[in-house]
Design a protein around this motif. Structure first.
Motif, PDB file in Angstrom:
ATOM      1  N   LYS A  61       0.839  -1.204   0.000  1.00  0.00           N
ATOM      2  CA  LYS A  61       0.000   0.000   0.000  1.00  0.00           C
ATOM      3  C   LYS A  61       0.876   1.257   0.000  1.00  0.00           C
ATOM      4  O   LYS A  61       0.619   2.202  -0.748  1.00  0.00           O
ATOM      5  CB  LYS A  61      -0.929   0.009   1.209  1.00  0.00           C
ATOM      6  N   ALA A  62       1.920   1.257   0.818  1.00  0.00           N
ATOM      7  CA  ALA A  62       2.832   2.401   0.864  1.00  0.00           C
ATOM      8  C   ALA A  62       3.532   2.586  -0.480  1.00  0.00           C
ATOM      9  O   ALA A  62       3.693   3.711  -0.955  1.00  0.00           O
ATOM     10  CB  ALA A  62       3.861   2.214   1.976  1.00  0.00           C
ATOM     11  N   HIS A  63       3.917   1.476  -1.098  1.00  0.00           N
ATOM     12  CA  HIS A  63       4.583   1.544  -2.406  1.00  0.00           C
ATOM     13  C   HIS A  63       3.648   2.133  -3.456  1.00  0.00           C
ATOM     14  O   HIS A  63       4.057   2.972  -4.260  1.00  0.00           O
ATOM     15  CB  HIS A  63       5.038   0.152  -2.829  1.00  0.00           C
ATOM     16  N   GLN A  64       2.392   1.719  -3.442  1.00  0.00           N
ATOM     17  CA  GLN A  64       1.425   2.245  -4.413  1.00  0.00           C
ATOM     18  C   GLN A  64       1.178   3.729  -4.203  1.00  0.00           C
ATOM     19  O   GLN A  64       1.013   4.480  -5.162  1.00  0.00           O
ATOM     20  CB  GLN A  64       0.115   1.473  -4.331  1.00  0.00           C
ATOM     21  N   GLN A  65       1.157   4.165  -2.948  1.00  0.00           N
ATOM     22  CA  GLN A  65       0.943   5.584  -2.680  1.00  0.00           C
ATOM     23  C   GLN A  65       2.123   6.413  -3.159  1.00  0.00           C
ATOM     24  O   GLN A  65       1.954   7.513  -3.665  1.00  0.00           O
ATOM     25  CB  GLN A  65       0.702   5.811  -1.183  1.00  0.00           C
ATOM     26  N   GLN A  66       3.331   5.892  -3.015  1.00  0.00           N
ATOM     27  CA  GLN A  66       4.508   6.610  -3.493  1.00  0.00           C
ATOM     28  C   GLN A  66       4.569   6.623  -5.010  1.00  0.00           C
ATOM     29  O   GLN A  66       5.094   7.551  -5.608  1.00  0.00           O
ATOM     30  CB  GLN A  66       5.791   5.993  -2.942  1.00  0.00           C
ATOM     31  N   ALA A  67       4.030   5.575  -5.622  1.00  0.00           N
ATOM     32  CA  ALA A  67       4.089   5.470  -7.077  1.00  0.00           C
ATOM     33  C   ALA A  67       3.161   6.464  -7.764  1.00  0.00           C
ATOM     34  O   ALA A  67       3.369   6.805  -8.927  1.00  0.00           O
ATOM     35  CB  ALA A  67       3.744   4.054  -7.515  1.00  0.00           C
ATOM     36  N   LYS A  68       2.137   6.911  -7.028  1.00  0.00           N
ATOM     37  CA  LYS A  68       1.247   7.915  -7.616  1.00  0.00           C
ATOM     38  C   LYS A  68       2.043   9.195  -7.804  1.00  0.00           C
ATOM     39  O   LYS A  68       2.549   9.779  -6.855  1.00  0.00           O
ATOM     40  CB  LYS A  68       0.048   8.168  -6.704  1.00  0.00           C
ATOM     41  N   LYS A  69       2.157   9.576  -9.019  1.00  0.00           N
ATOM     42  CA  LYS A  69       3.009  10.709  -9.366  1.00  0.00           C
ATOM     43  C   LYS A  69       2.279  12.013  -9.076  1.00  0.00           C
ATOM     44  O   LYS A  69       1.117  12.184  -9.432  1.00  0.00           O
ATOM     45  CB  LYS A  69       3.357  10.606 -10.845  1.00  0.00           C
ATOM     46  N   ARG A  70       2.965  12.927  -8.461  1.00  0.00           N
ATOM     47  CA  ARG A  70       2.415  14.264  -8.252  1.00  0.00           C
ATOM     48  C   ARG A  70       2.566  15.058  -9.541  1.00  0.00           C
ATOM     49  O   ARG A  70       3.576  14.958 -10.224  1.00  0.00           O
ATOM     50  CB  ARG A  70       3.159  14.987  -7.141  1.00  0.00           C
ATOM     51  N   LYS A  71       1.574  15.835  -9.845  1.00  0.00           N
ATOM     52  CA  LYS A  71       1.642  16.661 -11.046  1.00  0.00           C
ATOM     53  C   LYS A  71       2.487  17.898 -10.775  1.00  0.00           C
ATOM     54  O   LYS A  71       2.417  18.501  -9.708  1.00  0.00           O
ATOM     55  CB  LYS A  71       0.238  17.100 -11.461  1.00  0.00           C
ATOM     56  N   THR A  72       3.261  18.260 -11.778  1.00  0.00           N
ATOM     57  CA  THR A  72       4.019  19.499 -11.686  1.00  0.00           C
ATOM     58  C   THR A  72       3.087  20.656 -12.015  1.00  0.00           C
ATOM     59  O   THR A  72       1.965  20.461 -12.500  1.00  0.00           O
ATOM     60  CB  THR A  72       5.190  19.498 -12.687  1.00  0.00           C
ATOM     61  N   PHE A  73       3.548  21.860 -11.767  1.00  0.00           N
ATOM     62  CA  PHE A  73       2.744  23.031 -12.089  1.00  0.00           C
ATOM     63  C   PHE A  73       2.483  23.111 -13.593  1.00  0.00           C
ATOM     64  O   PHE A  73       1.400  23.484 -14.024  1.00  0.00           O
ATOM     65  CB  PHE A  73       3.421  24.312 -11.584  1.00  0.00           C
ATOM     66  N   LEU A  74       3.480  22.736 -14.383  1.00  0.00           N
ATOM     67  CA  LEU A  74       3.316  22.760 -15.832  1.00  0.00           C
ATOM     68  C   LEU A  74       2.250  21.758 -16.269  1.00  0.00           C
ATOM     69  O   LEU A  74       1.407  22.064 -17.113  1.00  0.00           O
ATOM     70  CB  LEU A  74       4.641  22.471 -16.540  1.00  0.00           C
ATOM     71  N   GLU A  75       2.270  20.557 -15.697  1.00  0.00           N
ATOM     72  CA  GLU A  75       1.258  19.563 -16.048  1.00  0.00           C
ATOM     73  C   GLU A  75      -0.142  20.030 -15.678  1.00  0.00           C
ATOM     74  O   GLU A  75      -1.091  19.855 -16.451  1.00  0.00           O
ATOM     75  CB  GLU A  75       1.570  18.229 -15.363  1.00  0.00           C
ATOM     76  N   SER A  76      -0.280  20.648 -14.535  1.00  0.00           N
ATOM     77  CA  SER A  76      -1.584  21.180 -14.126  1.00  0.00           C
ATOM     78  C   SER A  76      -2.034  22.289 -15.073  1.00  0.00           C
ATOM     79  O   SER A  76      -3.197  22.352 -15.476  1.00  0.00           O
ATOM     80  CB  SER A  76      -1.514  21.727 -12.701  1.00  0.00           C
ATOM     81  N   CYS A  78      -1.115  22.706 -18.200  1.00  0.00           N
ATOM     82  CA  CYS A  78      -1.432  22.141 -19.511  1.00  0.00           C
ATOM     83  C   CYS A  78      -2.764  21.399 -19.517  1.00  0.00           C
ATOM     84  O   CYS A  78      -3.419  21.314 -20.552  1.00  0.00           O
ATOM     85  CB  CYS A  78      -0.311  21.215 -19.970  1.00  0.00           C
ATOM     86  N   GLU A  79      -3.167  20.862 -18.370  1.00  0.00           N
ATOM     87  CA  GLU A  79      -4.493  20.248 -18.287  1.00  0.00           C
ATOM     88  C   GLU A  79      -5.580  21.298 -18.483  1.00  0.00           C
ATOM     89  O   GLU A  79      -6.585  21.052 -19.122  1.00  0.00           O
ATOM     90  CB  GLU A  79      -4.679  19.573 -16.925  1.00  0.00           C
ATOM     91  N   GLN A  80      -5.343  22.471 -17.918  1.00  0.00           N
ATOM     92  CA  GLN A  80      -6.325  23.543 -18.015  1.00  0.00           C
ATOM     93  C   GLN A  80      -6.239  24.284 -19.342  1.00  0.00           C
ATOM     94  O   GLN A  80      -7.223  24.814 -19.825  1.00  0.00           O
ATOM     95  CB  GLN A  80      -6.135  24.536 -16.864  1.00  0.00           C
ATOM     96  N   HIS A  81      -5.043  24.357 -19.931  1.00  0.00           N
ATOM     97  CA  HIS A  81      -4.821  25.101 -21.167  1.00  0.00           C
ATOM     98  C   HIS A  81      -4.044  24.241 -22.168  1.00  0.00           C
ATOM     99  O   HIS A  81      -2.879  24.523 -22.462  1.00  0.00           O
ATOM    100  CB  HIS A  81      -4.042  26.385 -20.878  1.00  0.00           C
ATOM    101  N   PRO A  82      -4.668  23.211 -22.741  1.00  0.00           N
ATOM    102  CA  PRO A  82      -3.936  22.315 -23.641  1.00  0.00           C
ATOM    103  C   PRO A  82      -3.461  22.990 -24.927  1.00  0.00           C
ATOM    104  O   PRO A  82      -2.532  22.514 -25.570  1.00  0.00           O
ATOM    105  CB  PRO A  82      -4.944  21.209 -23.942  1.00  0.00           C
ATOM    106  N   GLU A  83      -4.056  24.113 -25.271  1.00  0.00           N
ATOM    107  CA  GLU A  83      -3.673  24.794 -26.507  1.00  0.00           C
ATOM    108  C   GLU A  83      -2.476  25.729 -26.319  1.00  0.00           C
ATOM    109  O   GLU A  83      -1.927  26.245 -27.301  1.00  0.00           O
ATOM    110  CB  GLU A  83      -4.871  25.599 -27.046  1.00  0.00           C
ATOM    111  N   ALA A  84      -2.025  25.915 -25.098  1.00  0.00           N
ATOM    112  CA  ALA A  84      -0.907  26.819 -24.837  1.00  0.00           C
ATOM    113  C   ALA A  84       0.362  26.295 -25.499  1.00  0.00           C
ATOM    114  O   ALA A  84       0.582  25.088 -25.609  1.00  0.00           O
ATOM    115  CB  ALA A  84      -0.687  26.954 -23.329  1.00  0.00           C
ATOM    116  N   ILE A  85       1.198  27.212 -25.928  1.00  0.00           N
ATOM    117  CA  ILE A  85       2.417  26.847 -26.657  1.00  0.00           C
ATOM    118  C   ILE A  85       3.344  25.984 -25.822  1.00  0.00           C
ATOM    119  O   ILE A  85       4.028  25.114 -26.333  1.00  0.00           O
ATOM    120  CB  ILE A  85       3.130  28.111 -27.186  1.00  0.00           C
ATOM    121  N   GLU A  86       3.343  26.220 -24.493  1.00  0.00           N
ATOM    122  CA  GLU A  86       4.206  25.434 -23.617  1.00  0.00           C
ATOM    123  C   GLU A  86       3.770  23.970 -23.543  1.00  0.00           C
ATOM    124  O   GLU A  86       4.537  23.100 -23.167  1.00  0.00           O
ATOM    125  CB  GLU A  86       4.186  26.002 -22.186  1.00  0.00           C
TER     126      GLU A  86
END
Length: 92
Positions: A61-76, A78-86
């Motif tokens: 369970k601990a391993h699975q929780q660590q494996a869940k990747k945290r999103k970076t600010f850029l990933e967040s 890009c989720e909100q603005h997929p058309e952005a050049i970045e």
């Protein structure tokens, strides 16, 4: 009696299938370990194996929780603005 590996694999498979969560499997393993120790004594091999299964499930369970990747600010962003050049991804 099942081996530790078989018990942990069955619990992980049940968690992935959605039939039982890993937390439920841990609670069941704790109850099983307690009853095994009550039946066979706290110094018995079966008691040690039962608690080892609990530890393995908790480690998974601990391993699975660590494996869940945290999103970076850029990933967040890009989720909100997929058309952005970045956020544009090109195949080269």
């Amino acid at each position: 009696m099942q081996t530790n590996l078989e018990v942990v694999q069955a619990a992980v498979t049940a968690d992935q299938n959605g039939t039982k969560t890993l937390q439920q499997a841990i609670l069941e393993a704790i109850n099983e370990a307690r009853s095994t120790c009550d039946r066979n004594g706290s110094d018995s091999t079966n008691c040690a194996v039962a608690w080892e299964i609990v530890e393995e499930l908790q480690a998974e369970k601990a391993h699975q929780q660590q494996a869940k990747k945290r999103k970076t600010f850029l990933e967040s962003y890009c989720e909100q603005h997929p058309e952005a050049i970045e956020c544009l991804i090109y195949d080269v």
